[in-house]
Design an enzyme around this catalytic site. Sequence first.
Site, mmCIF file in Angstrom:
data_model
loop_
_atom_site.group_PDB
_atom_site.id
_atom_site.type_symbol
_atom_site.label_atom_id
_atom_site.label_comp_id
_atom_site.label_asym_id
_atom_site.label_seq_id
_atom_site.Cartn_x
_atom_site.Cartn_y
_atom_site.Cartn_z
ATOM 1 N N THR A 416 0.826 -1.193 0.000
ATOM 2 C CA THR A 416 0.000 0.000 0.000
ATOM 3 C C THR A 416 0.866 1.250 0.000
ATOM 4 O O THR A 416 2.039 1.215 0.403
ATOM 5 C CB THR A 416 -0.937 0.027 1.229
ATOM 6 O OG1 THR A 416 -1.727 1.204 1.210
ATOM 7 C CG2 THR A 416 -0.141 0.011 2.517
ATOM 8 N N ASP A 417 0.310 2.353 -0.480
ATOM 9 C CA ASP A 417 0.991 3.638 -0.418
ATOM 10 C C ASP A 417 1.060 4.100 1.038
ATOM 11 O O ASP A 417 0.096 3.919 1.792
ATOM 12 C CB ASP A 417 0.225 4.662 -1.262
ATOM 13 C CG ASP A 417 0.845 6.038 -1.184
ATOM 14 O OD1 ASP A 417 2.063 6.141 -1.369
ATOM 15 O OD2 ASP A 417 0.108 6.998 -0.920
ATOM 16 N N LYS A 418 2.198 4.670 1.415
ATOM 17 C CA LYS A 418 2.364 5.108 2.798
ATOM 18 C C LYS A 418 1.942 6.560 2.991
ATOM 19 O O LYS A 418 1.058 6.869 3.783
ATOM 20 C CB LYS A 418 3.812 4.935 3.246
ATOM 21 C CG LYS A 418 4.084 5.419 4.679
ATOM 22 C CD LYS A 418 5.529 5.238 5.058
ATOM 23 C CE LYS A 418 6.439 6.215 4.338
ATOM 24 N NZ LYS A 418 6.259 7.617 4.819
ATOM 25 N N THR A 419 2.555 7.457 2.207
ATOM 26 C CA THR A 419 2.334 8.888 2.398
ATOM 27 C C THR A 419 0.905 9.259 2.034
ATOM 28 O O THR A 419 0.466 9.043 0.913
ATOM 29 C CB THR A 419 3.320 9.694 1.541
ATOM 30 O OG1 THR A 419 4.648 9.304 1.879
ATOM 31 C CG2 THR A 419 3.156 11.180 1.791
#
Length: 628
Positions: A416-419
Amino acid sequence: MDSLKKLKSVCMLSRNRWHLAYTAIYSLRAFWNPPKSSEPYSRIPTESYVNIDADQLLFPDINWSRLRHLANKKDLAHLNDLGGVRGLMSALITDEERGILADSEDISRRQEAFGINTYPRPPGKSLFSFVVEQVKDTTVIIILVCAVLVLVFGMIEYGAEGWYLGVSVFTSVLFVICISTIVNFKHDRLFSKLAMASNHNVQMEVVRNGMILHISVDDIVVGDVVCLNTGDPVPADGLLVEGHSLQIDEASMTGESDHVQVDVYENPFLRSGTQVVDGHAKFLVTSVGINTAWGEMMSSISHGSSEETPLQSRLNKLFSLIGKIGLGVSSLEFVILLVRYLTDDSEDEDGETKSKGVVGILAYALALIVVMIPEGLALAVTFTRSYSTKRMVAHQAVAKQISACETMGSVTAICTDKTGTLTMNKMEVEKFLLGQEFIEKDNYTSIASSVMEFFQQGVGLNTNGSVYKIDLASNLEFSGSPTEKALLSWGALELNMNFELLKRSCELVHVEAFNSEKKRSGILMKKNGDNTMHMHWKGAAEMIIAMCSHYYDSLGNLKAMEDAERKKLNQLVQGMAASSLRCIGFAHKEVYEHEIDDGEAELKENNYTLLGVVGIKDPCRPGVRRAV
């Protein structure tokens, strides 16, 4: 701004005069061409009149069809005929630095003349179409055929009482079709609403009235100047105004995996539906919505899909295997009973011959097939899908295809994307490493002026963000990515960086934009005062440290970076990273013009001096651990 207002007032005056002229001409023609006596005056012929849109008077030199042709064909000759990008900006009454006027009247006039930036959505699937999909399912078809045969032969064999088995199978199939249809129909409507809401939430940076604003992609109009950064989607067709190392992924349009280099002179064309993979830029919007190449393609694509889900594929294989085994066993049974029947010509207790023997044997064989087919399995799968979907919705997770619920059970890793997804996307500088020691905010004034000047250049010039004020009395505003905003805010508020003065005192010679492979960005600049040339790099701390052979301490002393110092710096950076900080390094080197090969700017990547490392904090969203 004054020139645009004057132009607007002249256009409004021309519009009013045009209305008066049109009324006068129309009235005179009515007298010159009176209607026939047999025709009412409300039916005056209008075939000879030309219908002119008054709103087009503001854009007399351009229209949506010419702009559409320009972007679709990437016609440089046509662009040059229009005076290039600058000439087109003049025709669209916009400006590179200030953008459009952005009042409600101006925006509505542009939307009427050139369209709005939305696409016509295909109508939703009807309830009947979902019923047809379920009836086409291989499992359902097999069970229906067996049910019909069992019902027919049951009625022949047992008369009025032979319908029980066939009707029970029909009832089971009816349950499967009804429940699957309702679940799929409700899920499709729910996902359509969420998809529409998510499309409206996409925000882009545009220049309007000299300010950088964040607006929805649906509100973008022709004439807008849009800012693009790495990872941004291109929201409309347009022309590049200015940019650095801009590369576009056009795979969605052309199917080509190679990235396309976009520049001002040879290929300034940008298409909606593509994505920025490297660089940053400003571009002029020339076509929006269905007038774009993406809108034209989307309007011709059928959104239907007949692809089987993984579970459907496995169930179809299972039913096919069961059918083959059942057919073989029932055929063997039929042959054995038929041979026995033909070799036995005895009469029953009532003295009647077994005239219905063949029909009975065939009914037994079909009943065996029906018994072997698990018609309740499809119903169980439908109930399980419905239950899984409701649980996912309760946890605010909606899959586009219900089949995703089937495959989620096999997931072992989640990427998954973090930011902005796991984190709040509100970054701020938490730590500042200068030399081999951390500098507290209260001690920034003790930093040597030469080092502070280099830091201000690295923060304020080596960026694709900006610092501005809406008016003299307002606070500073920052634009760009969350990381750029954090650095610019830190530079302006903590390092006392004057962004406008810095831009005026320096000239950018070359820019190398950030990309995910190098993990850094660089600039070559010239100071206007003494014409000295300086190179600045900014990026992942470990990459920047590897480029450096020296470093500054807080007093401005230049020190050699031996293996021991390099190891200690890397350990300090690793400690910052272990504290969930994003570590950004800054490096500097002064160069001379004769060091630049053939007069071209080339950013060397060695023998730099490390200015320092900052640690940026992006706090996690509450409840992330539980959600994952």
